[in-house]
Motif scaffolding. Structure first.
Motif, PDB file in Angstrom:
ATOM      1  N   GLU A 167     -55.895  89.560  30.571  1.00  0.00           N
ATOM      2  CA  GLU A 167     -56.350  88.490  29.666  1.00  0.00           C
ATOM      3  C   GLU A 167     -55.654  88.616  28.313  1.00  0.00           C
ATOM      4  O   GLU A 167     -55.272  87.623  27.705  1.00  0.00           O
ATOM      5  N   PHE A 168     -55.498  89.865  27.854  1.00  0.00           N
ATOM      6  CA  PHE A 168     -54.844  90.108  26.563  1.00  0.00           C
ATOM      7  C   PHE A 168     -53.431  89.516  26.544  1.00  0.00           C
ATOM      8  O   PHE A 168     -53.041  88.816  25.602  1.00  0.00           O
ATOM      9  N   GLU A 169     -52.680  89.785  27.617  1.00  0.00           N
ATOM     10  CA  GLU A 169     -51.286  89.317  27.653  1.00  0.00           C
ATOM     11  C   GLU A 169     -51.213  87.793  27.687  1.00  0.00           C
ATOM     12  O   GLU A 169     -50.349  87.187  27.058  1.00  0.00           O
ATOM     13  N   VAL A 170     -52.111  87.173  28.459  1.00  0.00           N
ATOM     14  CA  VAL A 170     -52.066  85.711  28.559  1.00  0.00           C
ATOM     15  C   VAL A 170     -52.513  85.086  27.239  1.00  0.00           C
ATOM     16  O   VAL A 170     -51.902  84.141  26.746  1.00  0.00           O
ATOM     17  N   GLU A 171     -53.551  85.685  26.659  1.00  0.00           N
ATOM     18  CA  GLU A 171     -54.073  85.099  25.418  1.00  0.00           C
ATOM     19  C   GLU A 171     -53.023  85.100  24.301  1.00  0.00           C
ATOM     20  O   GLU A 171     -52.841  84.110  23.593  1.00  0.00           O
ATOM     21  N   ARG A 172     -52.286  86.220  24.149  1.00  0.00           N
ATOM     22  CA  ARG A 172     -51.343  86.265  23.017  1.00  0.00           C
ATOM     23  C   ARG A 172     -50.183  85.295  23.216  1.00  0.00           C
ATOM     24  O   ARG A 172     -49.724  84.670  22.264  1.00  0.00           O
ATOM     25  N   ILE A 173     -49.701  85.126  24.465  1.00  0.00           N
ATOM     26  CA  ILE A 173     -48.593  84.179  24.659  1.00  0.00           C
ATOM     27  C   ILE A 173     -49.121  82.742  24.541  1.00  0.00           C
ATOM     28  O   ILE A 173     -48.447  81.855  24.009  1.00  0.00           O
ATOM     29  N   ALA A 174     -50.367  82.523  25.004  1.00  0.00           N
ATOM     30  CA  ALA A 174     -50.945  81.176  24.905  1.00  0.00           C
ATOM     31  C   ALA A 174     -51.101  80.783  23.432  1.00  0.00           C
ATOM     32  O   ALA A 174     -50.751  79.673  23.029  1.00  0.00           O
ATOM     33  N   ARG A 175     -51.598  81.715  22.631  1.00  0.00           N
ATOM     34  CA  ARG A 175     -51.761  81.421  21.194  1.00  0.00           C
ATOM     35  C   ARG A 175     -50.437  81.051  20.549  1.00  0.00           C
ATOM     36  O   ARG A 175     -50.327  80.082  19.802  1.00  0.00           O
ATOM     37  N   LEU A 176     -49.415  81.838  20.867  1.00  0.00           N
ATOM     38  CA  LEU A 176     -48.102  81.562  20.285  1.00  0.00           C
ATOM     39  C   LEU A 176     -47.606  80.175  20.726  1.00  0.00           C
ATOM     40  O   LEU A 176     -47.016  79.426  19.954  1.00  0.00           O
ATOM     41  N   ALA A 177     -47.890  79.818  21.975  1.00  0.00           N
ATOM     42  CA  ALA A 177     -47.455  78.514  22.483  1.00  0.00           C
ATOM     43  C   ALA A 177     -48.221  77.378  21.798  1.00  0.00           C
ATOM     44  O   ALA A 177     -47.629  76.350  21.438  1.00  0.00           O
ATOM     45  N   PHE A 178     -49.529  77.555  21.609  1.00  0.00           N
ATOM     46  CA  PHE A 178     -50.305  76.522  20.897  1.00  0.00           C
ATOM     47  C   PHE A 178     -49.818  76.381  19.455  1.00  0.00           C
ATOM     48  O   PHE A 178     -49.678  75.263  18.941  1.00  0.00           O
ATOM     49  N   GLU A 179     -49.556  77.522  18.812  1.00  0.00           N
ATOM     50  CA  GLU A 179     -49.040  77.469  17.440  1.00  0.00           C
ATOM     51  C   GLU A 179     -47.705  76.713  17.393  1.00  0.00           C
ATOM     52  O   GLU A 179     -47.449  75.932  16.480  1.00  0.00           O
ATOM     53  N   THR A 180     -46.853  76.998  18.396  1.00  0.00           N
ATOM     54  CA  THR A 180     -45.545  76.331  18.467  1.00  0.00           C
ATOM     55  C   THR A 180     -45.743  74.825  18.643  1.00  0.00           C
ATOM     56  O   THR A 180     -45.080  74.013  17.988  1.00  0.00           O
ATOM     57  N   ALA A 181     -46.677  74.455  19.519  1.00  0.00           N
ATOM     58  CA  ALA A 181     -46.940  73.027  19.765  1.00  0.00           C
ATOM     59  C   ALA A 181     -47.460  72.341  18.507  1.00  0.00           C
ATOM     60  O   ALA A 181     -47.111  71.193  18.219  1.00  0.00           O
ATOM     61  N   MET A 182     -48.284  73.060  17.725  1.00  0.00           N
ATOM     62  CA  MET A 182     -48.827  72.483  16.485  1.00  0.00           C
ATOM     63  C   MET A 182     -47.717  72.093  15.514  1.00  0.00           C
ATOM     64  O   MET A 182     -47.853  71.143  14.753  1.00  0.00           O
ATOM     65  N   LYS A 183     -46.604  72.863  15.564  1.00  0.00           N
ATOM     66  CA  LYS A 183     -45.494  72.568  14.649  1.00  0.00           C
ATOM     67  C   LYS A 183     -44.553  71.519  15.226  1.00  0.00           C
ATOM     68  O   LYS A 183     -43.595  71.124  14.578  1.00  0.00           O
ATOM     69  N   ARG A 184     -44.804  71.097  16.473  1.00  0.00           N
ATOM     70  CA  ARG A 184     -43.934  70.108  17.108  1.00  0.00           C
ATOM     71  C   ARG A 184     -44.755  68.850  17.415  1.00  0.00           C
ATOM     72  O   ARG A 184     -45.457  68.367  16.535  1.00  0.00           O
ATOM     73  N   ASN A 185     -44.686  68.383  18.669  1.00  0.00           N
ATOM     74  CA  ASN A 185     -45.389  67.127  18.975  1.00  0.00           C
ATOM     75  C   ASN A 185     -46.795  67.307  19.542  1.00  0.00           C
ATOM     76  O   ASN A 185     -47.377  66.383  20.111  1.00  0.00           O
ATOM     77  N   LYS A 186     -47.318  68.534  19.445  1.00  0.00           N
ATOM     78  CA  LYS A 186     -48.708  68.818  19.833  1.00  0.00           C
ATOM     79  C   LYS A 186     -49.002  68.513  21.287  1.00  0.00           C
ATOM     80  O   LYS A 186     -50.076  68.015  21.631  1.00  0.00           O
ATOM     81  N   LYS A 187     -48.009  68.797  22.134  1.00  0.00           N
ATOM     82  CA  LYS A 187     -48.209  68.652  23.584  1.00  0.00           C
ATOM     83  C   LYS A 187     -47.825  69.960  24.234  1.00  0.00           C
ATOM     84  O   LYS A 187     -46.739  70.492  23.979  1.00  0.00           O
ATOM     85  N   LEU A 188     -48.718  70.504  25.059  1.00  0.00           N
ATOM     86  CA  LEU A 188     -48.417  71.782  25.716  1.00  0.00           C
ATOM     87  C   LEU A 188     -48.674  71.672  27.211  1.00  0.00           C
ATOM     88  O   LEU A 188     -49.737  71.211  27.636  1.00  0.00           O
ATOM     89  N   THR A 189     -47.688  72.087  27.995  1.00  0.00           N
ATOM     90  CA  THR A 189     -47.857  72.146  29.446  1.00  0.00           C
ATOM     91  C   THR A 189     -47.854  73.611  29.859  1.00  0.00           C
ATOM     92  O   THR A 189     -46.882  74.322  29.589  1.00  0.00           O
ATOM     93  N   SER A 190     -48.937  74.056  30.484  1.00  0.00           N
ATOM     94  CA  SER A 190     -48.990  75.423  30.988  1.00  0.00           C
ATOM     95  C   SER A 190     -48.641  75.390  32.471  1.00  0.00           C
ATOM     96  O   SER A 190     -49.247  74.661  33.246  1.00  0.00           O
ATOM     97  N   VAL A 191     -47.644  76.178  32.843  1.00  0.00           N
ATOM     98  CA  VAL A 191     -47.144  76.141  34.220  1.00  0.00           C
ATOM     99  C   VAL A 191     -47.595  77.394  34.968  1.00  0.00           C
ATOM    100  O   VAL A 191     -47.420  78.513  34.482  1.00  0.00           O
TER     101      VAL A 191
END
Ligand code: IPM
Ligand code: MG
Length: 362
Positions: A167-191
């Motif tokens: 859970e720790f590993e998924v949570e930290r990469i997910a957070r970074l991805a959400f943060e990245t999306a916030m600075k872009r077009n606010k759309k995130l696809t989790s594959v």
């Protein structure tokens, strides 16, 4: 004036020639913006195996740890292809990512306006362009899981690799991805592959949990097989993609290819601190090494990412990107991005492309 230490690992194949141009860009940025960049070279990959017997020598680890950022060319080549798995140049690459805790790999797949025609996709599919950020988990999953071989009773040998995520590993990469999306077009696809794999079901649960902290981001989930198909069917639907180490390895190659210019694409590998590793996503291309044919732009754009993500130097980041766009706009191409109607005199080598970009920085 900032002071920054950069470890430079040219590696193998075309690595040293593209790094040479990227280093010149760093020096030019230092002069123009009055920063001091202290560069020190180290060995990684095949050249390190030849010199020390190890793909990732201790001295290289020490050098990286005492630096603010790492710039890497490329590793590998046919010369080292028959070595055992843990002695191959690629093991050095996985080793450095693991040892520096670089759990997030950012791979932008962008179509540059001047290179629109280079995409292998039809123009009605490319539409207004492609601008995708693949966020790949980089230090977990199958590439780092338990692996081995066992002898079976009557089926010969069996080999296994394990996909395991906490859970720790998924949570930290997910957070970074959400943060990245916030600075872009606010759309995130989790594959993932949650219809089959338990590790993917946990992945999805954790991503959904993190999503509640980012209500502005529109999140969707996609199975990896579908994602591979959607990338060529309608790439414009993607903004940020977050996925596991193995799926990200595969999908980021696909995403880069649809831009038509793999020689153009940089990457950043980041961890908890500001230390990052920056490298072009293309490989070592041994077939064209040493011939002044390689495209240095991916490595130069990796320097741009370093300025932004490790040093917070937005001006330098933008200046480098603009210089690249400028030179492409003037019609200059290395062979890999030239089209049949590029005038011969506009097709330039590695060194000349570097020189042109630097001339536009000033
Ligand atoms: C990449 C490469 C590496 C990876 C290999 C060379 C180990 O394919 O950076 O995508 O799989 O991570
Ligand atoms: Mg790869």
């Amino acid at each position: 004036m900032g002071k920054y230490k950069i470890a430079v690992l040219p590696g193998d194949g075309i690595g040293p020639e593209v790094i040479e141009q990227a280093v010149k860009v760093i020096e030019a940025v230092g002069e123009i913006y009055n920063h001091s960049f202290e560069l020190k070279e180290g060995l990684l990959g095949g050249c390190a195996i030849d010199a020390t017997g190890e793909p990732f020598p201790k001295e290289t680890l020490e050098l990286c740890k005492s630096s603010d950022a790492v710039l890497l060319g490329a590793v590998g080549g046919p010369k080292w292809d028959n070595l055992p798995g843990d002695k191959r140049p690629e093991a050095g690459l996985l080793g450095i990512r693991g040892a520096l805790g670089l759990y997030a790999n950012l791979r932008p797949a962008v179509i540059y306006q001047a290179l629109k025609g280079a995409s292998p996709l039809r123009s009605d599919i490319v539409k207004d362009g492609i601008d995708i950020m693949v966020v790949r988990e980089l230090t977990g999953g199958m590439y780092f899981g338990e692996r081995g071989r066992v002898q079976t009773e009557n089926m010969g040998q069996a080999a296994f690799d394990t996909e395991k995520y906490s859970e720790f590993e998924v949570e930290r990469i997910a957070r970074l991805a959400f943060e990245t999306a916030m600075k872009r077009n606010k759309k995130l696809t989790s594959v993932d592959k949650a219809n089959v794999l338990e590790s993917s079901r946990l992945w999805r649960e954790v991503v959904n949990r993190v999503a509640s902290d980012y209500p502005e981001v529109e999140l969707n989930h996609m199975y990896v097989d579908n994602a591979a198909m959607q990338l060529v069917r309608n790439p414009a639907q993607f903004d940020v993609i977050v996925t596991s180490n193995m799926f990200g390895d595969i999908l980021s190659d696909e995403a880069s290819m649809i831009t038509g210019s793999i020689g153009m694409l940089p990457s950043a590998s980041l961890g908890e601190g500001s230390l990052g590793l920056y490298e072009p996503i293309h490989g070592s291309a041994p077939d064209i090494a040493g011939q002044d044919k390689a495209n240095p732009i991916a490595t130069i754009l990796s320097v741009a990412m370093m300025m932004k993500y490790s040093f917070g130097l937005e001006d330098a980041f933008r200046a480098i990107e603009n210089a690249v766009v400028n030179v492409l706009g003037m019609g200059y191409r290395t062979a890999d991005i030239a089209s049949p109607d590029t005038p011969r005199e506009n097709i330039v080598g590695t060194k000349e492309m570097g020189r042109l970009i630097i001339s536009k920085l000033k």
